[in-house]
Motif scaffolding. Structure first.
Motif, PDB file in Angstrom:
ATOM      1  N   UNK A 144      -1.543   4.354   0.741  1.00  0.00           N
ATOM      2  CA  UNK A 144      -2.307   4.484  -0.458  1.00  0.00           C
ATOM      3  C   UNK A 144      -0.347   4.259  -1.861  1.00  0.00           C
ATOM      4  N   UNK A 145      -1.396   3.852  -2.608  1.00  0.00           N
ATOM      5  CA  UNK A 145      -0.223   2.839  -3.378  1.00  0.00           C
ATOM      6  C   UNK A 145      -0.911   3.361  -4.973  1.00  0.00           C
ATOM      7  N   UNK A 146      -0.638   4.531  -5.632  1.00  0.00           N
ATOM      8  CA  UNK A 146      -1.429   4.396  -7.047  1.00  0.00           C
ATOM      9  C   UNK A 146      -1.369   3.852  -7.625  1.00  0.00           C
ATOM     10  N   UNK A 147      -0.011   3.489  -7.675  1.00  0.00           N
ATOM     11  CA  UNK A 147       0.038   2.295  -8.941  1.00  0.00           C
ATOM     12  C   UNK A 147      -0.170   1.118  -9.285  1.00  0.00           C
ATOM     13  N   UNK A 157       0.241  -1.530   0.069  1.00  0.00           N
ATOM     14  CA  UNK A 157      -0.202  -0.213   0.238  1.00  0.00           C
ATOM     15  C   UNK A 157       0.644   0.791   0.129  1.00  0.00           C
ATOM     16  N   UNK A 158       2.316   1.528  -0.196  1.00  0.00           N
ATOM     17  CA  UNK A 158       3.048   2.420  -0.813  1.00  0.00           C
ATOM     18  C   UNK A 158       3.957   2.587   0.853  1.00  0.00           C
ATOM     19  N   UNK A 159       4.556   3.634   0.431  1.00  0.00           N
ATOM     20  CA  UNK A 159       5.706   3.460   1.440  1.00  0.00           C
ATOM     21  C   UNK A 159       5.634   4.313   2.899  1.00  0.00           C
ATOM     22  N   UNK A 160       4.076   4.862   2.274  1.00  0.00           N
ATOM     23  CA  UNK A 160       4.271   5.679   4.181  1.00  0.00           C
ATOM     24  C   UNK A 160       2.348   6.723   3.909  1.00  0.00           C
ATOM     25  N   UNK A 191      -9.407   8.634  -0.812  1.00  0.00           N
ATOM     26  CA  UNK A 191      -9.057   7.306  -0.467  1.00  0.00           C
ATOM     27  C   UNK A 191      -7.319   7.137  -1.114  1.00  0.00           C
ATOM     28  N   UNK A 192      -7.303   8.666  -1.755  1.00  0.00           N
ATOM     29  CA  UNK A 192      -6.064   8.536  -1.721  1.00  0.00           C
ATOM     30  C   UNK A 192      -5.268   8.345  -2.804  1.00  0.00           C
ATOM     31  N   UNK A 193      -6.001   7.555  -4.066  1.00  0.00           N
ATOM     32  CA  UNK A 193      -5.652   6.633  -5.123  1.00  0.00           C
ATOM     33  C   UNK A 193      -6.159   8.057  -6.566  1.00  0.00           C
ATOM     34  N   UNK A 194      -5.386   7.518  -7.717  1.00  0.00           N
ATOM     35  CA  UNK A 194      -6.177   8.628  -8.324  1.00  0.00           C
ATOM     36  C   UNK A 194      -6.771   8.556  -9.567  1.00  0.00           C
ATOM     37  N   UNK A 245     -10.419  -0.765   3.091  1.00  0.00           N
ATOM     38  CA  UNK A 245      -8.981  -0.870   1.986  1.00  0.00           C
ATOM     39  C   UNK A 245     -10.369  -0.943   0.162  1.00  0.00           C
ATOM     40  N   UNK A 246      -9.530  -0.002  -0.291  1.00  0.00           N
ATOM     41  CA  UNK A 246      -9.831   0.346  -1.432  1.00  0.00           C
ATOM     42  C   UNK A 246      -9.054  -0.136  -2.593  1.00  0.00           C
ATOM     43  N   UNK A 247      -9.260  -0.620  -3.425  1.00  0.00           N
ATOM     44  CA  UNK A 247      -8.975  -1.321  -4.642  1.00  0.00           C
ATOM     45  C   UNK A 247      -9.662  -0.730  -5.613  1.00  0.00           C
TER      46      UNK A 247
END
Length: 630
Positions: free
Chosen positions: A425-428, A400-403, A446-449, A513-515
């Protein structure tokens, strides 16, 4: 070659590169190797062949006899029942599991090395394809259609079909869905042409267009998905003064979507497709390409294991680390051999905070289960539910990303009531973990793009899990911890590229938890059961499936498959996320994981009930562009 013993049992596949080594026992690594993305790739063989050895590379197709040339020596084969003559009967195709970088596709066909589209035998059994899955004869009644193995959402593409034998209502075109129980053009998302009648068809409207085709005629399709335009042609002339190169007079203007070729021969007809694996009868319009994996866009995620991983271990009641291919932030563990809860942990709440997917109980601190998230592993304590001796386990991990960051209230957009949220979040990879305290109708970042397609939501106190899925009625919700049908009690009222709206007042913190879908890596959607006990629906995902979660919107349990517990087809080992039951293995739950999606094989336990709607969430091992068949 390809015959077993004296039983006249013959292999049913095309040959791409045949090596026969006489007098040596060699390893697979003499012929292939794993690349940096974990995909097995062929490599050039540098050894010897022995007295009777040979290498058939099929590169010389200047004549029928030349196909049997021994590239390693003088043991040339005599060709039988093969032809290199131009047209639909050409048996020398450019199709190969190898892909060569930086190839040029001029539109002539037969140029690019890679895997080409064919008719997909998994999508239809009434009109089963033959001749390397390029020919489609009518072998049964009904209105079923067959789809191609490649689907695309952008770019300019060209293919041809030859009417080998005319019938009465043969129909070819493209569609943005995997539906097979409608004829081409019957539904709103399919666009086609009826050969013998000379009509175009969409949404079951069938006006005259162009002129009818007879036996031997070639039907041309050009789809411009950059501009959402479709063109039909016959024998080198585009119908109704249309022009794919200039964009003039398309037969249809398309809705945005992911399109595949579709066909239905009827009335005794047979058609032969050419997706570019041999020279086209007529050169494609400028900048239009053949349907080949080498022409597909480079995927954002070339190796799914860098963002999602599955691990299997036997408990040992000793503190240990479980190695992963990623930096885990969300871990889901289930006992396979004994009845245990589905337990989940995440980096936002903290490693020792556990929740149970199969119950609505509150989150609690537990220092004897998962104890730490590491850069390439997660740590387990000596025992408890996740590491007891004599028991086997499976664990799923997501990055889910680095921070972890905080998005302040009111910072989402002016004039919109919003609340602060803690987000990792890990948008990638299209995945985020969001913690918040809801208020009525509040907006949460939600932190995604892009908009999530699936959201798992749980109050950290005693609350049921709610599941938002983009493919069902937004007023309805599914529950993770029960087998209840979808009910009219949705709390997620709006989902955008940056936020979702949760329509309730909270007396406690909530977790989501968002997908979001990522092309060639993750997919979420629906399929409709057909009730077959042997040939259920095929679902195109655009990748080789590694993990698959399914349930019907009717009353039913959730079902979870993964490639590690099911290392070969058919997959038949299930975990039930809404239950503490042990892993269940039964041929009645058979499902196939293939290079471009999955196929339900039967209907035991409601996996394929006729007319029922099923939702799914899937993650990839590898994108279709580079995947090898499972």
């Amino acid at each position: 070659i390809g015959k077993q013993g004296v039983a006249n049992t013959y292999a049913n596949f095309s040959l791409a590169d045949v090596h026969f080594i006489d007098g040596q026992a060699l390893a697979p690594t003499d012929f292939g190797e794993t690349d940096t993305n974990g995909v097995w790739q062929p490599k050039e063989y540098s050894g010897t062949y022995g007295t009777n050895g040979f290498h058939l590379d099929f590169k010389d197709n200047s004549s029928n006899a030349a196909l049997g040339n021994d590239a390693a020596g003088s043991n040339t084969w005599t060709v039988n029942n093969l032809s290199v003559a131009a047209g639909a009967g050409n048996d020398s195709l450019r199709d190969s599991p190898s892909q060569i970088a930086d190839q040029t596709d001029s539109g002539a066909g037969g140029e690019v090395v890679g895997n080409y589209a064919t008719w997909n035998p998994l999508s239809n059994s009434t009109n089963a394809p033959t001749n390397g899955n390029l020919d489609l004869p009518q072998t049964g009644g009904g209105v079923t259609r067959c789809n191609s193995t490649i689907a695309v959402s952008s770019g300019k593409w060209y293919f041809e079909t030859t009417l080998v034998a005319a019938g009465s209502a043969t129909t070819v075109g493209i569609a943005a869905s995997e539906i097979t129980d409608n004829y081409p053009g019957q539904d709103a998302l399919s666009y086609a042409y009826t050969f013998e009648q000379g009509t175009k068809i969409n949404s079951n409207s069938q006006p005259s267009y162009g002129s009818a085709l007879g036996a031997g005629d070639v039907f041309q399709v050009a789809m411009d998905l950059d501009n959402n335009k479709l063109y039909f042609g016959k024998n080198g002339t585009w119908m109704s003064s249309s022009n794919p190169e200039t964009g003039a007079n398309p037969v249809y203007t398309l809705s945005a979507g992911t399109y595949r070729a579709i066909a239905r021969p009827y009335g005794g007809a047979t058609i032969a497709a050419n997706f570019g694996q041999r020279a086209f009868a007529y050169t494609a319009p400028t900048n239009f390409k053949s349907l080949n994996t080498a022409n597909l866009p480079t995927p954002t995620i070339a190796d799914g294991s860098k963002y999602f991983d599955t691990n299997i271990w036997d408990g040992n009641s000793t503190s240990r680390d479980i190695a992963t291919t990623l930096s885990p932030d969300f871990v889901w563990i289930k006992g396979r051999s004994h009845a245990t809860n589905n337990v989940v942990y995440d980096a936002v709440r903290g490693a020792t905070q556990v929740m149970y997917i199969d119950t609505g109980s509150a989150t609690r601190s537990q220092s004897t289960q998962l104890t730490a998230f590491n850069s390439n592993s997660f740590s387990l304590a000596a025992g408890n539910e996740v590491n007891l001796s004599g028991r086997s386990y499976v664990g799923y991990a997501w990055d889910a990303g680095s921070s972890t960051t905080t998005i302040a209230a009111g910072s989402i957009s002016s004039g919109v009531p919003s609340i602060a949220s803690t987000v990792r979040a890990n948008p990638t990879a299209g995945f985020s973990i969001v913690k918040y305290t809801p208020s009525q109708g509040s907006v949460i970042a939600h932190g995604l793009n892009q908009a999530p397609g699936v959201i798992f939501i749980k109050g950290l106190g005693s609350r049921s899990w709610r599941v938002y899925h983009k493919s069902i009625d937004p007023t309805k919700t599914l529950y993770f911890d029960t087998s209840h049908p979808a009910v009219d009690s949705s709390r997620v009222t709006a989902v955008t590229n940056t936020t979702f709206t949760y329509g309730t007042v909270g007396s406690m913190d909530y977790l989501a938890y968002c997908f979001a879908p990522v092309e060639s890596y993750s997919a979420m959607g629906i399929y409709t059961g057909n009730g077959s006990s042997s040939d259920g629906p095929f679902v195109f995902t655009g990748f080789k499936v590694a993990w698959l979660l399914i349930r019907t919107t009717n009353s039913s349990e959730w079902r979870l498959y993964d490639m590690e517990r099911n290392s070969y087809n058919p997959a038949d080992r299930l975990i039930f996320p809404n239950s503490s039951e042990v892993e269940y293995a039964s041929a009645g739950y058979n499902c196939d994981f293939v290079s471009n999606g999955f196929k339900m094989r039967n209907n035991h336990g409601g996996m394929n009930t006729s007319g029922h709607t099923y939702v799914y969430l899937a993650f990839a091992s590898h994108p279709f562009k580079t995947a090898r068949a499972h």
